[in-house]
Design a protein around this motif. Structure first.
Motif, short mmCIF file in Angstrom:
data_model
loop_
_atom_site.label_atom_id
_atom_site.label_comp_id
_atom_site.label_asym_id
_atom_site.label_seq_id
_atom_site.Cartn_x
_atom_site.Cartn_y
_atom_site.Cartn_z
N ARG A 10 -5.75 -4.02 -1.44
CA ARG A 10 -5.34 -2.65 -1.09
C ARG A 10 -5.29 -1.78 -2.36
O ARG A 10 -5.71 -0.61 -2.34
CB ARG A 10 -3.97 -2.66 -0.42
CG ARG A 10 -3.87 -3.47 0.85
CD ARG A 10 -4.53 -2.82 2.05
NE ARG A 10 -4.30 -3.59 3.26
CZ ARG A 10 -3.32 -3.35 4.14
NH1 ARG A 10 -2.48 -2.35 3.93
NH2 ARG A 10 -3.18 -4.12 5.20
N ILE A 12 -6.70 3.02 -7.76
CA ILE A 12 -5.57 3.52 -8.55
C ILE A 12 -5.81 3.25 -10.02
O ILE A 12 -6.34 2.21 -10.41
CB ILE A 12 -4.26 2.85 -8.07
CG1 ILE A 12 -3.90 3.39 -6.69
CG2 ILE A 12 -3.12 3.08 -9.05
CD1 ILE A 12 -2.73 2.70 -6.05
N ASP A 40 0.61 7.15 -8.86
CA ASP A 40 0.17 8.21 -9.77
C ASP A 40 0.88 8.10 -11.12
O ASP A 40 0.42 8.67 -12.12
CB ASP A 40 0.40 9.58 -9.15
CG ASP A 40 1.86 9.84 -8.81
OD1 ASP A 40 2.57 8.87 -8.43
OD2 ASP A 40 2.30 11.00 -8.90
N GLU A 60 0.65 4.19 -2.81
CA GLU A 60 0.39 5.59 -2.46
C GLU A 60 1.52 6.52 -2.91
O GLU A 60 1.28 7.65 -3.33
CB GLU A 60 0.17 5.70 -0.95
CG GLU A 60 -1.13 5.06 -0.48
CD GLU A 60 -1.27 4.99 1.02
OE1 GLU A 60 -2.39 4.78 1.50
OE2 GLU A 60 -0.24 5.14 1.73
N LEU A 61 2.75 6.02 -2.86
CA LEU A 61 3.89 6.85 -3.23
C LEU A 61 4.07 6.99 -4.74
O LEU A 61 4.42 8.05 -5.25
CB LEU A 61 5.18 6.27 -2.63
CG LEU A 61 5.39 6.44 -1.13
CD1 LEU A 61 6.56 5.59 -0.67
CD2 LEU A 61 5.64 7.91 -0.78
N GLN A 70 0.84 -1.21 0.00
CA GLN A 70 0.00 0.00 0.00
C GLN A 70 0.87 1.25 0.00
O GLN A 70 0.55 2.24 -0.69
CB GLN A 70 -0.93 0.00 1.20
CG GLN A 70 -1.84 1.23 1.25
CD GLN A 70 -2.93 1.14 2.30
OE1 GLN A 70 -3.32 0.04 2.71
NE2 GLN A 70 -3.43 2.29 2.76
N THR A 71 1.95 1.23 0.75
CA THR A 71 2.87 2.37 0.76
C THR A 71 3.39 2.65 -0.64
O THR A 71 3.45 3.80 -1.09
CB THR A 71 4.04 2.10 1.73
OG1 THR A 71 3.52 1.92 3.05
CG2 THR A 71 5.03 3.26 1.73
N LEU A 100 -7.72 1.61 -3.10
CA LEU A 100 -7.18 2.94 -3.37
C LEU A 100 -7.66 3.50 -4.70
O LEU A 100 -7.41 4.67 -5.01
CB LEU A 100 -5.65 2.89 -3.36
CG LEU A 100 -4.99 2.64 -1.99
CD1 LEU A 100 -3.50 2.38 -2.15
CD2 LEU A 100 -5.21 3.84 -1.06
#
Length: 465
Positions: free
Chosen positions: A207, A213, A156, A152-153, A148-149, A211
């Protein structure tokens, strides 16, 4: 004959963090199992070449990405080192690692190279291994938090994610055949690690989707066809059992969200089933992938057992089959592996017919050669053998695509000769030759050939195929 590939086909290569980055204990990185094992038993590594001695991608990534661009890569797969990003396996994120991976991803995109990112490539942080690795369910949660980290990092910009590379190899090497740390030989513990790895995979997929994504998530599997010696029923059963253990134990849960009943029956018969908790089946069901990476190097050929098992021997896969060396097989004499190009076609057709024709790509394929300096002429490796190897596999991939396979890319292993676990630099695979002493990179003949293939989205075979 001309072999033209679909528009927007991905051409590139694959590598991993542990095999290329170097700086193994710099800028906040902690030990992974390879760093630890190399200090404990350096004699287990070919010529004593340890993971500190890699192609130093950590320091030279901008130049290396420029070299990728020079041979017309439009994509590149590598991995993030869990032990670099979250040195303790859980807890604080290392800001120097965030900066490094941001820079790598940004540089790839700047050069028009799509990043394909894998989260785990055999490199368990030693802090996690010390509490049992994937035998311990706490590590499943730690891995999911790490994944997940990463999402999130970097989510994008990264649109192609892969949870694990060849998870069966971690099981084989670390828990069955003693060629990876922690050097355990115990099928029951191996089955626990395999099951918990797929739970970790599924948690990461969940996860990712929570999110929301923009991208796809998959897994990279080394799908090795298990060819029977003959059509004899016992040989066919041996092949089926081999396929269950080494392919479908990961392929079916990843794509179908469930395990083959035959595999569960087999493991139960020999009392090798891992413990299952109430929610596990639902978690596995939610871990179905969007895409799949296929690593293929050589086939596996098996036959029925020729001799009875010793009654006191511990259970191993070889209770169910023996290996078989087919007479007249084509060989890579420099590596000792069989070359069977049609195997990649058989894999793609199997996915087409039995796994919903899931979007897939060849995430590794390559030819290792020991003593490759012998093929140097005027300072360049004349690796015509590698050009033949890649082109012959591409012909079968092309055929599968023409017959409806959803294959969307090809990545060769590897870009620059890299460090390869216990083999060190024994076998060279790269498009670029690496001088370990000077860190100089020199393009091989195959790199120049591949640059034209990528540029033209295909190639002409003067011999007609």
């Amino acid at each position: 004959m001309q072999y033209q590939f679909p528009n927007n086909f991905y051409w590139g290569s694959a590598a991993s963090a542990a095999q290329t980055e170097g700086t193994t204990l710099g800028d906040g990185k902690s030990d992974n199992i390879w760093d630890h094992w190399a200090r404990q038993e350096p004699n287990r590594f070919f010529n004593g070449v340890l993971p500190t001695e890699t192609s130093t991608f950590y320091d030279h990534f901008r130049n290396d990405i420029g070299l990728m661009k020079a041979i017309n890569h439009n994509s590149f797969r590598t991995s993030i080192a869990w032990s670099r990003l979250i040195p303790d396996g859980v807890g604080d994120v290392n800001p120097q690692a965030v900066e490094f991976y941001n820079n790598v991803i940004d540089e790839l995109i700047e050069q028009g190279i799509e990043p394909f990112i894998c989260l785990f490539h055999f490199d368990m942080p030693i802090a996690m291994q010390n509490i049992g690795g994937f035998e311990n369910r706490d590590v499943i949660e730690a891995y999911a938090n790490y994944a997940q980290t990463c999402f999130e990092l970097f989510g994008d910009r990264v649109k192609h994610w892969f949870t694990f590379n060849e998870p069966i190899v971690t099981v084989e090497g670390g828990y069955l055949y003693d060629f990876h740390y922690p050097n355990i030989v115990d099928f029951k513990r191996a089955s626990v690690v395999a099951f918990h790895t797929m739970l970790a995979h599924a948690q990461a997929v969940m996860r990712f989707r929570q999110l929301n994504i923009d991208g796809q998530i998959g897994i990279v599997l080394n799908l090795t066809p298990s060819y029977p010696r003959s059509d004899n029923a016992n040989d066919l059963l041996a092949s089926h059992h081999c396929d269950l253990l080494f392919n479908r134990s990961f392929l079916d849960p990843a794509v179908k969200g469930e395990y083959p009943q035959d595999l569960l029956t087999l493991l139960k018969k020999y009392d090798q089933l891992p413990a299952v908790e109430a929610s596990d089946c639902d978690v596995i069901q939610q871990g179905k992938v969007d895409i799949i990476g296929i690593n293929y190097y050589q086939p596996r050929r098996v036959q029925a057992k020729l001799h009875a098992i010793h009654p006191d021997a511990q259970f191993m896969p070889e209770w169910l089959f023996d290996s078989y060396e087919m007479p007249g097989r084509k060989m890579n004499p420099h590596r000792g592996w069989e070359i069977y190009e049609k195997g990649v076609y058989d894999i793609l057709i199997n996915l087409r017919d039995n796994y919903g024709n899931l979007p897939c790509y060849i995430s590794e394929n390559g030819m290792g050669v020991q003593g490759e300096d012998a093929f140097s002429v005027n300072g360049q490796i004349q690796d015509d053998y590698r050009i033949e190897f890649v082109s012959e596999h591409l012909k079968w991939i092309h055929k599968a695509i023409n017959e409806g396979s959803a294959c969307f890319g090809y990545h060769m292993w590897t870009f620059i000769d890299n460090w390869s676990w216990c083999n060190g630099y024994k076998n060279r695979y790269g498009f670029y030759q690496l001088d370990l002493n000077t860190q100089e990179r020199r393009i091989k003949k195959s790199g120049q050939w591949y640059a034209n293939v990528a540029k033209n989205n295909g190639f002409n075979d003067p011999q007609g195929g």
